[in-house]
Design a protein around this motif. Structure first.
Motif, mmCIF file in Angstrom:
data_model
loop_
_atom_site.group_PDB
_atom_site.id
_atom_site.type_symbol
_atom_site.label_atom_id
_atom_site.label_comp_id
_atom_site.label_asym_id
_atom_site.label_seq_id
_atom_site.Cartn_x
_atom_site.Cartn_y
_atom_site.Cartn_z
ATOM 1 N N ARG A 138 47.912 66.549 39.179
ATOM 2 C CA ARG A 138 47.346 65.250 39.081
ATOM 3 C C ARG A 138 46.194 64.894 39.986
ATOM 4 O O ARG A 138 45.234 64.096 39.384
ATOM 5 C CB ARG A 138 48.570 64.553 39.600
ATOM 6 C CG ARG A 138 48.306 62.876 39.589
ATOM 7 C CD ARG A 138 49.629 62.383 39.994
ATOM 8 N NE ARG A 138 50.795 62.717 39.336
ATOM 9 C CZ ARG A 138 51.106 62.396 38.059
ATOM 10 N NH1 ARG A 138 50.482 60.999 37.549
ATOM 11 N NH2 ARG A 138 52.440 62.583 37.424
ATOM 12 N N SER A 139 45.994 65.258 41.159
ATOM 13 C CA SER A 139 44.987 64.884 41.860
ATOM 14 C C SER A 139 43.701 65.310 41.452
ATOM 15 O O SER A 139 42.555 64.698 41.406
ATOM 16 C CB SER A 139 44.898 65.492 43.322
ATOM 17 O OG SER A 139 45.230 66.938 43.318
ATOM 18 N N PHE A 140 43.556 66.595 40.646
ATOM 19 C CA PHE A 140 42.335 67.076 39.974
ATOM 20 C C PHE A 140 42.020 66.466 38.685
ATOM 21 O O PHE A 140 40.846 65.941 38.576
ATOM 22 C CB PHE A 140 42.451 68.592 39.773
ATOM 23 C CG PHE A 140 41.417 69.197 39.192
ATOM 24 C CD1 PHE A 140 40.651 69.924 39.963
ATOM 25 C CD2 PHE A 140 41.088 69.137 37.672
ATOM 26 C CE1 PHE A 140 39.305 70.592 39.548
ATOM 27 C CE2 PHE A 140 39.874 69.609 37.387
ATOM 28 C CZ PHE A 140 39.227 70.445 38.192
ATOM 29 N N ALA A 141 43.115 65.912 37.905
ATOM 30 C CA ALA A 141 42.801 65.113 36.939
ATOM 31 C C ALA A 141 42.177 63.768 37.331
ATOM 32 O O ALA A 141 41.311 63.086 36.817
ATOM 33 C CB ALA A 141 44.130 64.844 36.387
ATOM 34 N N GLU A 142 42.969 63.187 38.418
ATOM 35 C CA GLU A 142 42.434 61.907 38.814
ATOM 36 C C GLU A 142 41.109 61.912 39.248
ATOM 37 O O GLU A 142 40.112 60.939 39.328
ATOM 38 C CB GLU A 142 43.239 61.343 40.063
ATOM 39 C CG GLU A 142 44.659 60.882 39.639
ATOM 40 C CD GLU A 142 45.709 60.687 40.572
ATOM 41 O OE1 GLU A 142 46.610 60.264 40.292
ATOM 42 O OE2 GLU A 142 45.221 61.356 41.759
ATOM 43 N N LEU A 149 37.007 55.984 36.103
ATOM 44 C CA LEU A 149 37.997 55.042 35.453
ATOM 45 C C LEU A 149 39.283 54.762 36.022
ATOM 46 O O LEU A 149 40.236 54.161 35.429
ATOM 47 C CB LEU A 149 38.203 55.961 34.017
ATOM 48 C CG LEU A 149 37.197 56.258 33.107
ATOM 49 C CD1 LEU A 149 37.812 57.067 31.908
ATOM 50 C CD2 LEU A 149 36.793 54.981 32.543
ATOM 51 N N SER A 150 39.375 54.966 37.475
ATOM 52 C CA SER A 150 40.249 54.741 38.153
ATOM 53 C C SER A 150 40.876 53.078 38.203
ATOM 54 O O SER A 150 42.054 53.033 38.427
ATOM 55 C CB SER A 150 40.382 55.040 39.462
ATOM 56 O OG SER A 150 39.274 54.690 40.037
ATOM 57 N N ALA A 151 40.151 52.333 37.991
ATOM 58 C CA ALA A 151 40.608 50.871 37.880
ATOM 59 C C ALA A 151 40.919 50.411 36.423
ATOM 60 O O ALA A 151 41.583 49.428 36.571
ATOM 61 C CB ALA A 151 39.232 50.219 38.270
ATOM 62 N N LYS A 152 40.837 51.385 35.473
ATOM 63 C CA LYS A 152 41.290 50.897 34.349
ATOM 64 C C LYS A 152 42.959 50.938 34.088
ATOM 65 O O LYS A 152 43.534 51.719 34.626
ATOM 66 C CB LYS A 152 40.771 51.940 33.255
ATOM 67 C CG LYS A 152 39.077 51.828 33.071
ATOM 68 C CD LYS A 152 38.530 51.038 32.389
ATOM 69 C CE LYS A 152 37.166 50.994 32.322
ATOM 70 N NZ LYS A 152 36.255 49.872 31.861
ATOM 71 N N PRO A 153 43.208 49.890 33.089
ATOM 72 C CA PRO A 153 44.778 49.879 33.002
ATOM 73 C C PRO A 153 45.471 51.061 32.397
ATOM 74 O O PRO A 153 46.707 51.241 32.557
ATOM 75 C CB PRO A 153 44.920 48.645 31.928
ATOM 76 C CG PRO A 153 43.494 48.493 31.266
ATOM 77 C CD PRO A 153 42.510 49.050 32.379
ATOM 78 N N PHE A 154 44.455 52.041 31.560
ATOM 79 C CA PHE A 154 44.766 53.200 31.041
ATOM 80 C C PHE A 154 44.980 54.208 31.687
ATOM 81 O O PHE A 154 45.299 55.307 31.398
ATOM 82 C CB PHE A 154 44.306 53.368 29.601
ATOM 83 C CG PHE A 154 42.711 53.419 29.762
ATOM 84 C CD1 PHE A 154 42.192 54.597 30.057
ATOM 85 C CD2 PHE A 154 41.862 52.162 29.345
ATOM 86 C CE1 PHE A 154 40.730 54.851 30.197
ATOM 87 C CE2 PHE A 154 40.665 52.321 29.684
ATOM 88 C CZ PHE A 154 39.999 53.654 30.079
ATOM 89 N N PHE A 155 44.521 54.395 32.972
ATOM 90 C CA PHE A 155 44.265 55.363 33.899
ATOM 91 C C PHE A 155 45.545 56.226 34.067
ATOM 92 O O PHE A 155 45.506 57.338 33.978
ATOM 93 C CB PHE A 155 43.700 54.793 35.112
ATOM 94 C CG PHE A 155 43.175 56.071 36.346
ATOM 95 C CD1 PHE A 155 42.187 56.774 35.916
ATOM 96 C CD2 PHE A 155 44.002 56.175 37.334
ATOM 97 C CE1 PHE A 155 41.862 57.796 36.794
ATOM 98 C CE2 PHE A 155 43.626 57.185 38.531
ATOM 99 C CZ PHE A 155 42.618 58.052 37.937
ATOM 100 N N ASN A 156 46.811 55.591 34.467
ATOM 101 C CA ASN A 156 47.893 56.436 34.655
ATOM 102 C C ASN A 156 48.114 57.354 33.574
ATOM 103 O O ASN A 156 48.653 58.349 33.635
ATOM 104 C CB ASN A 156 48.884 55.460 35.330
ATOM 105 C CG ASN A 156 48.649 55.197 36.932
ATOM 106 O OD1 ASN A 156 48.032 56.208 37.391
ATOM 107 N ND2 ASN A 156 49.039 53.872 37.260
ATOM 108 N N GLY A 157 48.387 56.395 32.355
ATOM 109 C CA GLY A 157 48.470 57.311 31.214
ATOM 110 C C GLY A 157 47.505 58.303 30.789
ATOM 111 O O GLY A 157 48.075 59.305 30.138
ATOM 112 N N LEU A 158 46.426 58.280 30.889
ATOM 113 C CA LEU A 158 45.467 59.152 30.885
ATOM 114 C C LEU A 158 45.554 60.230 31.762
ATOM 115 O O LEU A 158 45.541 61.552 31.181
ATOM 116 C CB LEU A 158 43.736 58.470 31.147
ATOM 117 C CG LEU A 158 42.669 59.256 30.875
ATOM 118 C CD1 LEU A 158 42.457 59.865 29.587
ATOM 119 C CD2 LEU A 158 41.199 58.840 31.451
ATOM 120 N N VAL A 159 45.705 60.221 32.818
ATOM 121 C CA VAL A 159 45.969 61.225 33.885
ATOM 122 C C VAL A 159 47.345 62.109 33.463
ATOM 123 O O VAL A 159 47.429 63.098 33.370
ATOM 124 C CB VAL A 159 46.086 60.810 35.334
ATOM 125 C CG1 VAL A 159 46.734 61.876 36.315
ATOM 126 C CG2 VAL A 159 44.996 60.114 35.854
#
Ligand code: DAT
Ligand code: MG
Length: 150
Positions: free
Chosen positions: A44-48, A54-64
């Motif tokens: 997870r930390s690597f993908a982030e 894109l960390s501020a985007k609403p789709f960021f968590n789904g993307l990760v």
């Protein structure tokens, strides 16, 4: 830009769907050179870190979540204008807008399952290659080089 490099990643859906050979083939047949390749499960930390911009985007968590949902193929490709041409081979971010003949246009439907990543500039390619290939891309020259380049 003859030695330009880009970072290309086949996302988990591309690996699961058996598109690895097809995708590699498109870059190979174009005349680009494969300089690094690995099958890897990222944390997870690597993908982030990869998608930090894109960390501020609403789709960021789904993307990760999507990127860590299975193994990916990480690659370095080299050649003249490979960053911009790689993006053209891949197609628009949203597969609904990707032209037929592009990878996303031919093989994807939804933006959150768009099969492949490619660096968007020489600068981000440099950063992404440093992140994904700390061991450095493999250096070799194809004997076909003079048959592809003037
Ligand atoms: P690209 O992968 O074409 O460089 P990007 O860097 O803007 O596109 O975004 C990275 C990924 O995030 C993209 O491949 C799919 C996802 N994404 C981008 N915009 C999105 C949106 N509006 N809704 C959902 N997912 C999105
Ligand atoms: Mg991008």
């Amino acid at each position: 830009s003859e030695m330009e490099q880009t970072f290309i990643m086949i996302k988990p859906d591309g690996v699961q769907r058996g598109l690895v050979g097809e995708i590699i083939s498109r870059f190979e047949k174009k005349g680009f050179y494969l300089k690094g390749l690995k099958l890897i499960n990222v944390e997870r930390s690597f993908a982030e870190k990869h998608y930090a911009d894109l960390s501020a985007k609403p789709f960021f968590n789904g993307l990760v979540e999507y990127i860590i949902s299975g193994p990916v193929i990480a690659m370095v490709w080299q050649g003249k204008n490979v960053v911009i041409t790689g993006r053209k081979i891949i197609g628009a971010t949203n597969p609904a807008e990707s032209a037929p003949g592009t990878i996303r246009g031919d093989f994807a439907i939804d933006i959150g399952r768009n099969v492949i990543h490619g660096s968007d500039s020489v600068e981000s390619a440099r950063k992404e290659i440093a992140l994904w290939f700390p061991e450095c891309p493999f250096n070799w020259q194809s004997c076909l080089h003079p048959w592809i380049y003037e």
